[in-house]
Enzyme design. Structure first.
Site, PDB file in Angstrom:
ATOM      1  N   TYR A  10      76.199  41.897  35.913  1.00  0.00           N
ATOM      2  CA  TYR A  10      76.779  42.385  34.659  1.00  0.00           C
ATOM      3  C   TYR A  10      78.256  42.006  34.530  1.00  0.00           C
ATOM      4  O   TYR A  10      78.643  41.253  33.624  1.00  0.00           O
ATOM      5  CB  TYR A  10      76.589  43.901  34.589  1.00  0.00           C
ATOM      6  CG  TYR A  10      77.262  44.584  33.431  1.00  0.00           C
ATOM      7  CD1 TYR A  10      77.246  44.036  32.145  1.00  0.00           C
ATOM      8  CD2 TYR A  10      77.919  45.807  33.617  1.00  0.00           C
ATOM      9  CE1 TYR A  10      77.861  44.684  31.081  1.00  0.00           C
ATOM     10  CE2 TYR A  10      78.528  46.462  32.558  1.00  0.00           C
ATOM     11  CZ  TYR A  10      78.501  45.892  31.301  1.00  0.00           C
ATOM     12  OH  TYR A  10      79.113  46.534  30.251  1.00  0.00           O
ATOM     13  N   LEU A  31      70.204  36.671  42.720  1.00  0.00           N
ATOM     14  CA  LEU A  31      69.403  37.176  41.592  1.00  0.00           C
ATOM     15  C   LEU A  31      68.589  38.420  41.946  1.00  0.00           C
ATOM     16  O   LEU A  31      67.598  38.725  41.286  1.00  0.00           O
ATOM     17  CB  LEU A  31      68.481  36.076  41.040  1.00  0.00           C
ATOM     18  CG  LEU A  31      69.190  34.820  40.522  1.00  0.00           C
ATOM     19  CD1 LEU A  31      68.169  33.829  39.970  1.00  0.00           C
ATOM     20  CD2 LEU A  31      70.227  35.167  39.459  1.00  0.00           C
ATOM     21  N   TYR A  74      76.096  45.702  46.267  1.00  0.00           N
ATOM     22  CA  TYR A  74      75.183  46.723  45.760  1.00  0.00           C
ATOM     23  C   TYR A  74      76.035  47.916  45.353  1.00  0.00           C
ATOM     24  O   TYR A  74      77.038  48.232  46.010  1.00  0.00           O
ATOM     25  CB  TYR A  74      74.180  47.132  46.823  1.00  0.00           C
ATOM     26  CG  TYR A  74      73.185  46.043  47.185  1.00  0.00           C
ATOM     27  CD1 TYR A  74      72.527  45.313  46.208  1.00  0.00           C
ATOM     28  CD2 TYR A  74      72.912  45.751  48.521  1.00  0.00           C
ATOM     29  CE1 TYR A  74      71.622  44.328  46.537  1.00  0.00           C
ATOM     30  CE2 TYR A  74      71.999  44.762  48.871  1.00  0.00           C
ATOM     31  CZ  TYR A  74      71.361  44.052  47.869  1.00  0.00           C
ATOM     32  OH  TYR A  74      70.469  43.071  48.205  1.00  0.00           O
ATOM     33  N   SER A  75      75.633  48.614  44.276  1.00  0.00           N
ATOM     34  CA  SER A  75      76.565  49.599  43.711  1.00  0.00           C
ATOM     35  C   SER A  75      75.941  50.900  43.236  1.00  0.00           C
ATOM     36  O   SER A  75      76.562  51.635  42.466  1.00  0.00           O
ATOM     37  CB  SER A  75      77.320  48.959  42.535  1.00  0.00           C
ATOM     38  OG  SER A  75      76.416  48.538  41.528  1.00  0.00           O
ATOM     39  N   ASN A  90      74.948  44.229  53.208  1.00  0.00           N
ATOM     40  CA  ASN A  90      75.356  43.346  52.109  1.00  0.00           C
ATOM     41  C   ASN A  90      76.842  43.482  51.786  1.00  0.00           C
ATOM     42  O   ASN A  90      77.563  42.488  51.691  1.00  0.00           O
ATOM     43  CB  ASN A  90      74.538  43.644  50.856  1.00  0.00           C
ATOM     44  CG  ASN A  90      74.930  42.749  49.683  1.00  0.00           C
ATOM     45  OD1 ASN A  90      74.572  41.585  49.633  1.00  0.00           O
ATOM     46  ND2 ASN A  90      75.689  43.294  48.739  1.00  0.00           N
ATOM     47  N   TYR A 139      78.388  53.796  49.636  1.00  0.00           N
ATOM     48  CA  TYR A 139      78.857  52.777  48.699  1.00  0.00           C
ATOM     49  C   TYR A 139      80.384  52.715  48.699  1.00  0.00           C
ATOM     50  O   TYR A 139      80.988  51.654  48.903  1.00  0.00           O
ATOM     51  CB  TYR A 139      78.336  53.067  47.292  1.00  0.00           C
ATOM     52  CG  TYR A 139      79.042  52.262  46.219  1.00  0.00           C
ATOM     53  CD1 TYR A 139      79.009  50.870  46.233  1.00  0.00           C
ATOM     54  CD2 TYR A 139      79.766  52.897  45.209  1.00  0.00           C
ATOM     55  CE1 TYR A 139      79.671  50.131  45.261  1.00  0.00           C
ATOM     56  CE2 TYR A 139      80.425  52.160  44.239  1.00  0.00           C
ATOM     57  CZ  TYR A 139      80.384  50.785  44.269  1.00  0.00           C
ATOM     58  OH  TYR A 139      81.047  50.051  43.315  1.00  0.00           O
ATOM     59  N   LYS A 143      83.011  49.660  50.332  1.00  0.00           N
ATOM     60  CA  LYS A 143      84.068  48.965  49.591  1.00  0.00           C
ATOM     61  C   LYS A 143      85.431  49.146  50.263  1.00  0.00           C
ATOM     62  O   LYS A 143      86.229  48.199  50.361  1.00  0.00           O
ATOM     63  CB  LYS A 143      84.114  49.482  48.151  1.00  0.00           C
ATOM     64  CG  LYS A 143      82.928  49.082  47.287  1.00  0.00           C
ATOM     65  CD  LYS A 143      83.088  47.663  46.760  1.00  0.00           C
ATOM     66  CE  LYS A 143      82.145  47.407  45.598  1.00  0.00           C
ATOM     67  NZ  LYS A 143      82.426  46.171  44.879  1.00  0.00           N
ATOM     68  N   HIS A 187      73.569  54.063  33.967  1.00  0.00           N
ATOM     69  CA  HIS A 187      74.838  54.255  33.278  1.00  0.00           C
ATOM     70  C   HIS A 187      74.636  54.939  31.925  1.00  0.00           C
ATOM     71  O   HIS A 187      73.662  54.672  31.211  1.00  0.00           O
ATOM     72  CB  HIS A 187      75.544  52.920  33.089  1.00  0.00           C
ATOM     73  CG  HIS A 187      75.946  52.289  34.389  1.00  0.00           C
ATOM     74  ND1 HIS A 187      76.418  50.991  34.486  1.00  0.00           N
ATOM     75  CD2 HIS A 187      75.957  52.780  35.661  1.00  0.00           C
ATOM     76  CE1 HIS A 187      76.694  50.716  35.751  1.00  0.00           C
ATOM     77  NE2 HIS A 187      76.422  51.785  36.470  1.00  0.00           N
TER      78      HIS A 187
END
Length: 323
Positions: A10, A31, A74-75, A90, A139, A143, A187
């Site tokens: 996105y 992908l 990944y989020s 990842n 998550y 980060k 979202h």
């Protein structure tokens, strides 16, 4: 040439669509969550993984890469709690492989799309870069680990980097060609628009008794093209030597409540949402809003589009969604 990892996702695809106007771009994406159709045709596309040394060696040995922009994490917060290994593999291990490859080929410029989830649940009205980082899920921790690795690579190997932390990307490209397409969708804005389009039965609002002006949670939303432009400003700062190691928040400085988002969706579309009030979710703070004063002062960036503009572009995309 600029390498964009996760450039079919996105935010990454919106960055690529802006960046190809001024730079040659190569996109690396497996992908798993991105869409090949979202990648601007002017960019070179390679299907592969940022943790695959062979994929990386092929790219770095074949193209004159001068900077890397990272959007390949990944989020999903909830998923990170039940599958932490996936996130550390990842988001941390694979990114470390990418950074090692960069050092091997003497590529020293790195833009990292981080997250305001690194702050956890801060006890402040407006989050700035001095706010203590204390992530509360894998998550956010993954980060923050990369941010710490970047600082160590800076000290040891001379890596130049900019870290950008933000909450909620929203909206779609002004061309209507690309937008927000997740599966599953988590979202708020696309969930509301899907309900208004009739592809979702109802919208759940989790908690109406928070200490906010209307009782619902307040969150920070920025148009995805504004975010893309912030990344480009950061890239320019690295390539011109203006910055070499920096962390910036990207926020609108105001925040919008869940009710305000839903009401603005109704205003833009002329449709009435089917809303169901539900209990609070564990760990949801009342207010999460970030300041962008630092990046405005140093790089001249600020969010340009308001909530109504964000939703108007998203609505156009969702009505004509192609992928």
């Amino acid at each position: 040439m600029i390498l964009v990892v996760g450039g079919a996702g996105y935010i990454g695809s919106h960055l690529v669509k802006e960046l190809v106007e001024t730079e040659e771009v190569i996109v690396l994406d497996n992908l798993s969550t991105g869409h090949r159709e979202a990648v601007d045709q002017r960019a070179v596309f390679v299907k592969g993984d940022l943790g695959d040394k062979e994929d990386l060696d092929m790219i770095f040995s074949s193209y004159p890469i001068k900077a890397v922009m990272h959007f390949a994490a990944y989020s999903l917060v909830g998923e990170s709690v039940v599958e932490p290994a996936k996130y550390y593999q990842n988001n941390v291990a694979a990114t470390l492989t990418l950074l090692q490859t960069m050092m091997k080929y003497k590529v020293k410029n790195f833009i990292f799309s981080s997250t305001a989830a690194t702050y956890g649940i801060p006890d402040v009205e407006i989050i700035d870069e001095t706010t203590v980082t204390s992530p509360i899920n894998p998550y956010g921790r993954s980060k923050l680990m990369i941010e710490q690795i970047l600082a160590d690579f800076r000290n040891a190997y001379g890596l130049n980097y900019v870290v950008l932390r933000y909450f909620n990307a929203a909206g779609a490209h002004g061309s209507g060609e690309i937008g927000e397409s997740h599966n599953p969708e988590t979202h708020l804005i696309p969930i509301v628009l899907q309900q208004l389009l009739g592809t979702r039965e109802k919208i759940a609002v989790f908690g109406s008794d928070y200490d906010t002006h209307d009782g619902t949670c307040i969150r920070d939303y920025i148009h995805v093209t504004d975010l893309a432009n912030a990344h480009i400003r950061a890239l320019e700062a690295l390539l011109t030597g203006k910055k070499s190691a920096e962390v910036y928040n990207l926020g609108n400085g105001l925040g919008y409540s869940v009710k305000e988002v839903i009401e603005t969706c109704e205003k833009v579309t002329g449709l009435k949402a089917n809303v169901e009030m539900a209990d609070r979710r564990a760990g949801d703070p009342a207010r999460l809003v970030a300041s962008s004063e630092k990046i405005f002062g140093e790089l001249g960036w600020k969010a340009e589009r308001n909530l109504e503009q964000i939703i108007a572009t998203a609505w156009e995309w969702h009505q004509n969604q192609k992928f």
